[in-house]
Design an enzyme around this catalytic site. Structure first.
Site, PDB file in Angstrom:
ATOM      1  N   ARG A  56       0.816  -1.214   0.000  1.00  0.00           N
ATOM      2  CA  ARG A  56       0.000   0.000   0.000  1.00  0.00           C
ATOM      3  C   ARG A  56       0.854   1.269   0.000  1.00  0.00           C
ATOM      4  O   ARG A  56       0.374   2.348  -0.354  1.00  0.00           O
ATOM      5  CB  ARG A  56      -0.943  -0.012   1.195  1.00  0.00           C
ATOM      6  CG  ARG A  56      -2.189   0.835   0.976  1.00  0.00           C
ATOM      7  CD  ARG A  56      -3.225   0.637   2.057  1.00  0.00           C
ATOM      8  NE  ARG A  56      -2.683   0.878   3.352  1.00  0.00           N
ATOM      9  CZ  ARG A  56      -2.826   0.050   4.406  1.00  0.00           C
ATOM     10  NH1 ARG A  56      -3.512  -1.063   4.301  1.00  0.00           N
ATOM     11  NH2 ARG A  56      -2.285   0.342   5.564  1.00  0.00           N
ATOM     12  N   TYR A 109     -13.469  20.968 -11.046  1.00  0.00           N
ATOM     13  CA  TYR A 109     -14.011  19.694 -11.552  1.00  0.00           C
ATOM     14  C   TYR A 109     -15.263  19.302 -10.732  1.00  0.00           C
ATOM     15  O   TYR A 109     -15.244  19.371  -9.493  1.00  0.00           O
ATOM     16  CB  TYR A 109     -12.888  18.667 -11.389  1.00  0.00           C
ATOM     17  CG  TYR A 109     -13.173  17.264 -11.815  1.00  0.00           C
ATOM     18  CD1 TYR A 109     -13.559  16.949 -13.116  1.00  0.00           C
ATOM     19  CD2 TYR A 109     -13.016  16.210 -10.910  1.00  0.00           C
ATOM     20  CE1 TYR A 109     -13.782  15.645 -13.494  1.00  0.00           C
ATOM     21  CE2 TYR A 109     -13.230  14.899 -11.288  1.00  0.00           C
ATOM     22  CZ  TYR A 109     -13.618  14.619 -12.582  1.00  0.00           C
ATOM     23  OH  TYR A 109     -13.843  13.316 -12.957  1.00  0.00           O
ATOM     24  N   ASP A 182      -5.481  21.954  -8.955  1.00  0.00           N
ATOM     25  CA  ASP A 182      -5.666  20.842  -9.889  1.00  0.00           C
ATOM     26  C   ASP A 182      -5.090  21.304 -11.222  1.00  0.00           C
ATOM     27  O   ASP A 182      -5.656  22.166 -11.898  1.00  0.00           O
ATOM     28  CB  ASP A 182      -7.166  20.531  -9.997  1.00  0.00           C
ATOM     29  CG  ASP A 182      -7.465  19.343 -10.910  1.00  0.00           C
ATOM     30  OD1 ASP A 182      -6.660  19.076 -11.821  1.00  0.00           O
ATOM     31  OD2 ASP A 182      -8.519  18.703 -10.712  1.00  0.00           O
ATOM     32  N   LYS A 207      -5.422  11.392 -17.534  1.00  0.00           N
ATOM     33  CA  LYS A 207      -5.572  12.195 -18.745  1.00  0.00           C
ATOM     34  C   LYS A 207      -4.277  12.145 -19.572  1.00  0.00           C
ATOM     35  O   LYS A 207      -3.957  11.121 -20.109  1.00  0.00           O
ATOM     36  CB  LYS A 207      -5.987  13.619 -18.360  1.00  0.00           C
ATOM     37  CG  LYS A 207      -7.201  13.656 -17.382  1.00  0.00           C
ATOM     38  CD  LYS A 207      -8.502  13.240 -18.030  1.00  0.00           C
ATOM     39  CE  LYS A 207      -9.639  12.932 -17.065  1.00  0.00           C
ATOM     40  NZ  LYS A 207     -10.034  13.980 -16.158  1.00  0.00           N
TER      41      LYS A 207
HETATM   42  C1  LIG Z   1     -10.797  13.831 -14.900  1.00  0.00           C
HETATM   43  C2  LIG Z   1     -10.415  14.873 -13.929  1.00  0.00           C
HETATM   44  C3  LIG Z   1     -10.175  14.548 -12.603  1.00  0.00           C
HETATM   45  C4  LIG Z   1     -10.431  13.189 -12.049  1.00  0.00           C
HETATM   46  O1  LIG Z   1      -9.635  12.174 -12.571  1.00  0.00           O
HETATM   47  P1  LIG Z   1     -10.114  10.640 -12.491  1.00  0.00           P
HETATM   48  O2  LIG Z   1      -8.885   9.872 -12.707  1.00  0.00           O
HETATM   49  O3  LIG Z   1     -11.147  10.479 -13.561  1.00  0.00           O
HETATM   50  O4  LIG Z   1     -10.716  10.429 -11.136  1.00  0.00           O
HETATM   51  C5  LIG Z   1      -9.755  15.560 -11.769  1.00  0.00           C
HETATM   52  N1  LIG Z   1      -9.594  16.813 -12.193  1.00  0.00           N
HETATM   53  C6  LIG Z   1      -9.825  17.173 -13.458  1.00  0.00           C
HETATM   54  C7  LIG Z   1      -9.637  18.593 -13.884  1.00  0.00           C
HETATM   55  C8  LIG Z   1     -10.269  16.214 -14.371  1.00  0.00           C
HETATM   56  O5  LIG Z   1     -10.547  16.573 -15.629  1.00  0.00           O
END
Ligand SMILES: *Cc1c(COP(=O)(O)O)cnc(C)c1O
Length: 392
Positions: A56, A109, A182, A207
């Protein structure tokens, strides 16, 4: 100090291959990690790998990835989580407790917003949003003695507003608050968070870092005392990314500089072309000179990704939109973005805002420009625009 593309290709390699001279570190799948002696077991230390005593807490695969990310961002440590959302929730839970106040940009988000308004509020944290195009002077009067976190996302989800990151961070710090951001959109290449007052940097590695729509992973990076607080929270929450997903992310990040550069160029060309179409009211993309956030984007970021919004001219209804979207050949409908394939969805920002008054009937499309030929993508959109006007 080498450039980013060199860092992406050379870091996280040699010392993680266990002496076997292949290019890449192996994928460790681990729950149990063995201790060679009672002495080592009682010290809670295991070989040479710092902090790894159980799966973990990661593995050399995780450490190889973290090395690259930290060098790119200028961070001292990273935690790798099982999704981007988990990266956000771990960061927030690590720094907030009952009675605290958090300020977030209005276009964070959607699931970040929901986590705060549903779960954190239920635990006694006061949650408040500020306009997504704010600067420090807009945020200053909202700061309280209890404000512990100021959370940014620039540009914001769905509507792509730019906050003035530096001046907000200055105000937050003057009040003793931690600045989280973020940074998924700009990637670790185009925005260097710690140079602009951000204390905690978050990415959905799902992403562009992964880049192939085949994994879920999140990252949180920090320095100094913030890193200690983050690691303590992370240890309690236990949402580690799997070795397989980290290994895919490690493969993805090697080519990220090339991919993102192509996404940027292709998206800029398509966005500029879309601005000239009669069916389009405006394109929401800070890399465009006409965008309201353009000056701030230039100030803080050295590039853009392939994700932007398109507001259609008034008057298009659901039937026209269905005719446009259902017939697209390359732009497919699906959540997420940052992969090699083009995507398009209709989004509904009016449901997710405290400040900006987006209208329910305004049609906003979110476009992810993939790695297909730009000419094919333009032709696909041109035909789609035609169907908008053709359908009754
Ligand atoms: C997609 C996204 C997330 C979350 O990512 P996941 O891996 O799908 O949980 C967080 N912040 C932004 C800006 C996103 O586009």
């Amino acid at each position: 100090m080498s450039g980013d593309a060199t860092k992406l290709t050379t870091l996280g390699r040699k010392q993680y291959t266990g002496g076997f001279p292949c290019v890449n570190p192996p994928t460790y799948r681990a729950s149990t990690i063995l201790y060679p002696s009672l002495d080592e077991f009682e010290k809670g230390e295991c070989g040479t790998y710092d902090y790894v005593t159980y799966g973990r807490y990661g593995s050399p695969t995780h450490q190889a990835f973290a090395e690259i990310l930290c060098e790119l961002e200028g961070a001292e440590g990273a935690i790798l989580t099982s999704s981007g959302l988990a990266a956000i929730t771990v960061a927030l839970m690590s720094f907030l407790k009952a009675g605290d106040h958090i300020l977030l940009s209005d276009s964070v988000y959607g699931p970040t917003r929901d986590f705060c308004t549903h779960m954190l509020a239920g635990y006694g944290v006061e949650v408040e949003f500020f306009p997504a195009d704010a600067d420090g002077e807009v945020v200053r009067p909202l700061m309280r003695k209890t404000t512990k976190v100021v959370f940014l996302e620039a540009p914001g989800s769905l509507t792509f507003e730019m906050q003035d990151i530096g001046s907000i961070a200055e105000v937050a710090h003057a009040f003793g608050a931690v600045v989280m951001a973020d940074n998924t959109w700009a990637t670790p290449l185009y925005f260097k968070p710690f140079e602009h007052g951000v204390d905690i940097s978050i990415h959905a590695a799902t992403k562009y870092i992964g880049g192939h729509s085949d994994l879920l992973m999140g990252t949180v990076t920090a320095r100094g005392e913030h890193l200690k607080t983050l690691k303590a929270g992370d240890k309690l929450l236990g949402v580690r990314a799997s070795g397989d997903d980290v290994s895919l992310a490690l493969r993805g990040i090697r080519t990220m500089a090339l991919r993102v550069e192509h996404h940027y160029k292709a998206a800029l060309e398509i966005a500029t072309w879309l601005q000239q179409q009669p069916q389009v009211a405006r394109v929401l993309y800070p890399a465009l000179p006409e965008d309201e956030g353009h000056e701030r984007w230039k100030k803080y970021m050295s590039g853009a990704c392939g994700l932007f919004g398109v507001e259609l001219a008034a008057g298009y209804g659901r039937a026209q939109l269905a005719a446009m979207l259902d017939g697209l050949e390359y732009f497919k409908m699906g959540f997420s973005w940052g992969g090699y394939e083009s995507l398009i969805i209709r989004v509904h920002p009016h449901k997710l805002r405290s400040h900006a008054a987006w209208k329910k009937d305004t049609v906003i499309l979110r476009i992810n420009v993939g790695l297909e030929d730009v000419a094919d993508l333009k032709e696909d959109l041109r035909a789609g625009m035609g169907r908008l006007d053709g359908a009754v």
